[in-house]
Design an enzyme around this catalytic site. Structure first.
Site, PDB file in Angstrom:
ATOM      1  CD  GLU A 211      -3.134  -0.940   2.099  1.00 52.57           C
ATOM      2  OE1 GLU A 211      -3.101  -0.029   2.933  1.00 52.57           O
ATOM      3  OE2 GLU A 211      -4.113  -1.703   1.971  1.00 52.57           O
ATOM      4  CD  GLU A 400      -3.646  -6.171   3.539  1.00 55.27           C
ATOM      5  OE1 GLU A 400      -4.510  -5.416   4.024  1.00 55.27           O
ATOM      6  OE2 GLU A 400      -2.426  -5.964   3.653  1.00 55.27           O
TER       7      GLU A 400
HETATM    8  C1  GBH Z   1      -4.759  -2.544   5.151  1.00 56.60           C
HETATM    9  O1  GBH Z   1      -4.992  -1.209   4.824  1.00 56.60           O
HETATM   10  C2  GBH Z   1      -3.377  -2.785   5.702  1.00 56.60           C
HETATM   11  O2  GBH Z   1      -2.497  -3.235   4.692  1.00 56.60           O
HETATM   12  C3  GBH Z   1      -3.349  -3.741   6.858  1.00 56.60           C
HETATM   13  O3  GBH Z   1      -2.090  -3.690   7.492  1.00 56.60           O
HETATM   14  C4  GBH Z   1      -4.465  -3.404   7.804  1.00 56.60           C
HETATM   15  O4  GBH Z   1      -4.412  -4.146   8.982  1.00 56.60           O
HETATM   16  C5  GBH Z   1      -5.759  -3.658   7.062  1.00 56.60           C
HETATM   17  O5  GBH Z   1      -5.824  -2.908   5.913  1.00 56.60           O
HETATM   18  C6  GBH Z   1      -7.002  -3.326   7.851  1.00 56.60           C
HETATM   19  O6  GBH Z   1      -7.116  -1.959   8.077  1.00 56.60           O
HETATM   20  O7  GBH Z   1      -9.083   5.998   9.488  1.00 56.60           O
HETATM   21  O8  GBH Z   1     -10.372   7.257   7.872  1.00 56.60           O
HETATM   22  O9  GBH Z   1      -7.978   7.606   8.040  1.00 56.60           O
HETATM   23  C7  GBH Z   1      -6.305  -0.960   4.356  1.00 56.60           C
HETATM   24  C8  GBH Z   1      -6.503   0.405   3.757  1.00 56.60           C
HETATM   25  C9  GBH Z   1      -6.461   2.740   4.164  1.00 56.60           C
HETATM   26  C10 GBH Z   1      -7.632   1.296   5.638  1.00 56.60           C
HETATM   27  C11 GBH Z   1      -6.524   3.833   5.202  1.00 56.60           C
HETATM   28  C12 GBH Z   1      -7.693   2.361   6.688  1.00 56.60           C
HETATM   29  C13 GBH Z   1      -7.668   4.683   7.127  1.00 56.60           C
HETATM   30  C14 GBH Z   1      -8.908   5.466   6.961  1.00 56.60           C
HETATM   31  N1  GBH Z   1      -6.513   1.428   4.786  1.00 56.60           N
HETATM   32  N2  GBH Z   1      -7.664   3.661   6.079  1.00 56.60           N
HETATM   33  S1  GBH Z   1      -9.087   6.668   8.181  1.00 56.60           S
END
Ligand code: GBH
Length: 494
Positions: A211, A400
């Site tokens: 990511e 994922e």
């Molecule tokens: C993944 O990201 C990660 O690769 C993994 O490590 C993680 O555990 C998994 O997802 C579950 O979250 O709180 O509104 O700022 C997923 C994509 C993008 C999800 C950013 C969370 C934060 C949104 N992520 N997002 S916010």
């Protein structure tokens, strides 16, 4: 695999499952296993199947599960520092101990085996291998992954390794400002080449960076994630360029130092554009939008250029780069990994300069256990389909997919996470739509094997097929573990 062989495989894995479940006392009841036996005798619906040889697996990452942050000469990472900074993590936790997977990895491999999973995506902690980021490697760091790999292979589970899941050695942050410098991109390639040379006898698939966009945006843009910076736009665009460059340099280093046949690609959180209505015009508009909204990442990696709209939009804040940089960023890859959780935009064709409109998601849009986890199963169809169609990518892995859920144990200790099952069933239905139409998806890694340290959410958000009691480290299979086991055994929707 012929139908007969598939049936044999089912029987074997099911017996095996019962034995392991029994010996580990995972909390899956005999009833659930019996129900599985009965379902197995039902007629299989050929129309709901996945391709032969499809890889079903689970995913985790080093910092989220390993713990043992001070052991065997591991160096500190930016996430250690970040998590210990007051006010960063929702429940004031950190991952010093997390799932203690560093010591319990053998048990955790048995959890995978109990699911019948044939693949596992994990990440390697750079600060274990190079505690200072560069310089002398720490042999004990790699030893851990040697032990893990041997355990996986002994259990018939194919390892897929991610080189970078955000745990940058703190030394590189101190020395160069982390990804603010291309020295970090080079250091990343050196580390990736070193690891590939030593592990590619057993690891045949390697993901470079997990990511890119999240680490850039949340780490250096809004400062929620490590290293917690809020850079002005030009510097942020430069960080984005260095991360993409790090990916490309690592692809080259892995090819140079890994065994022949080692396959490599990114694990991206593609910004997913879903056609609001599946008309030819909207689908085309969604493809155009996909190229533009991913311009700094996948588009650059697959096309070797930044789009005109991206550079024009950045204006005077555009990153500085050379033509050679772009050649490196677009080094040929063997597959694209996609993390698919949620749609980012619904797209409507429009008669404007860009040919598309991104429809904002109304506040009423449904979501799972976190506001960002919008429920749109069709994202699982459109993400791989766009990547195959726009760029002609011939091999895709869903690196994922999953959801957190807030289930509580029943009086007799079961975790009936029916909302997770609902989410998975619907997303997987759309994955099956993709594979049945010939979209070249070769595998799927469910996030996550077990509850773990969910970054800034700490331990409050639980994504696991296995519930983890972080006080006792006891793992308990949720109902969704039974669901996934059924699906894997049949290689078809359930
Ligand atoms: C993944 O990201 C990660 O690769 C993994 O490590 C993680 O555990 C998994 O997802 C579950 O979250 O709180 O509104 O700022 C997923 C994509 C993008 C999800 C950013 C969370 C934060 C949104 N992520 N997002 S916010």
């Amino acid at each position: 695999m012929t139908k007969g062989a598939a049936v044999l495989f089912n029987r074997f894995s099911r017996r095996h499952f019962a034995r392991i479940a029994g010996s580990l006392a995972l909390g899956m009841s005999a009833n659930q296993v019996d129900a599985g036996e009965a379902a197995d005798r039902e007629n299989r619906d050929g129309a709901s199947g996945f391709p032969n040889g499809f890889r079903w697996g689970t995913a985790t990452s080093a910092y989220q599960i390993e713990g043992a942050v001070d052991e065997d000469a591991r160096g500190p990472s930016i996430w250690d520092s970040h998590a210990h900074r007051p006010g960063t993590i929702e429940d004031r936790s950190n991952a010093d101990h997390a799932n203690d997977h560093y010591h319990l990895y053998k048990d955790d491999v048995q959890l995978m085996k109990a699911l019948g999973a044939k693949a596992y995506r994990f990440s390697i902690a750079w600060p274990r291998v190079f505690p200072e980021g560069t310089g002398s490697p720490n042999p004990k760091g790699l030893d851990f992954y040697n032990r893990l790999l041997d355990e996986l292979l002994e259990s018939g589970i194919e390892p897929f390794a991610t080189m970078y899941h955000w745990d940058l050695p703190q030394a590189l942050q101190d020395r160069h400002g982390g990804w603010m410098s291309r020295d970090t991109s080079k250091a990343f390639a050196d580390y990736a080449g070193y690891v590939a040379e030593r592990l590619s006898d057993r690891v045949k698939h390697i993901f470079t960076i997990n990511e890119c966009s999240r680490l850039v945006h949340l780490g250096y843009g809004i400062g929620a994630d490590a290293p917690g910076l809020k850079l002005p736009q030009q510097q942020l665009n430069q960080v984005r360029h260095h991360v993409a460059l790090g990916h490309g340099l690592a692809v080259q280093a892995i090819r140079a130092h890994g065994r022949a046949g080692t396959k490599v690609g990114p694990a991206e959180n593609l910004v997913i554009c879903v056609p609001a209505i599946e008309t030819v015009a909207n689908i085309r508009a969604a493809e155009i939008a996909t190229r533009e909204v991913n311009a700094g990442y996948l588009t650059a990696m697959l096309e070797g250029k930044y789009t005109e709209a991206y550079l024009a939009g950045a204006g005077k804040d555009a990153p500085t780069f050379t033509a050679e940089d772009l050649r490196i960023i677009s080094s040929p890859i063997d597959f694209v990994g996609l993390n698919v959780y949620t749609p980012h935009h619904y797209v409507v064709a429009a008669d404007n300069d860009s040919d598309f409109t991104l429809a904002p998601l109304p506040a009423s849009f449904p979501h799972m256990d976190a506001p960002w986890l919008k429920i749109a199963p069709e994202a699982m169809y459109w993400a791989p389909r766009h990547v195959a169609k726009i760029w002609g990518v011939r091999s895709i892995y869903i690196t994922e997919n999953g959801t957190s859920a807030a289930d509580q144990p029943t009086a007799d200790g079961h975790f009936h996470d029916v909302d997770r099952i609902m989410y998975l069933r619907n997303y997987l239905t759309h994955l099956q739509r993709a594979t049945s139409e010939g979209v070249p998806v070769n595998g799927y890694f469910l996030w996550s094997l077990m509850d773990n340290f969910e970054w800034t959410d700490g331990f409050e958000k639980r994504f696991g097929l296995y519930h983890v009691d972080f006080k006792t480290q006891r793992r308990t299979a949720r109902l969704s573990a039974s669901y996934y086991r059924e699906l894997i055994a049949r290689n078809a929707l359930v």
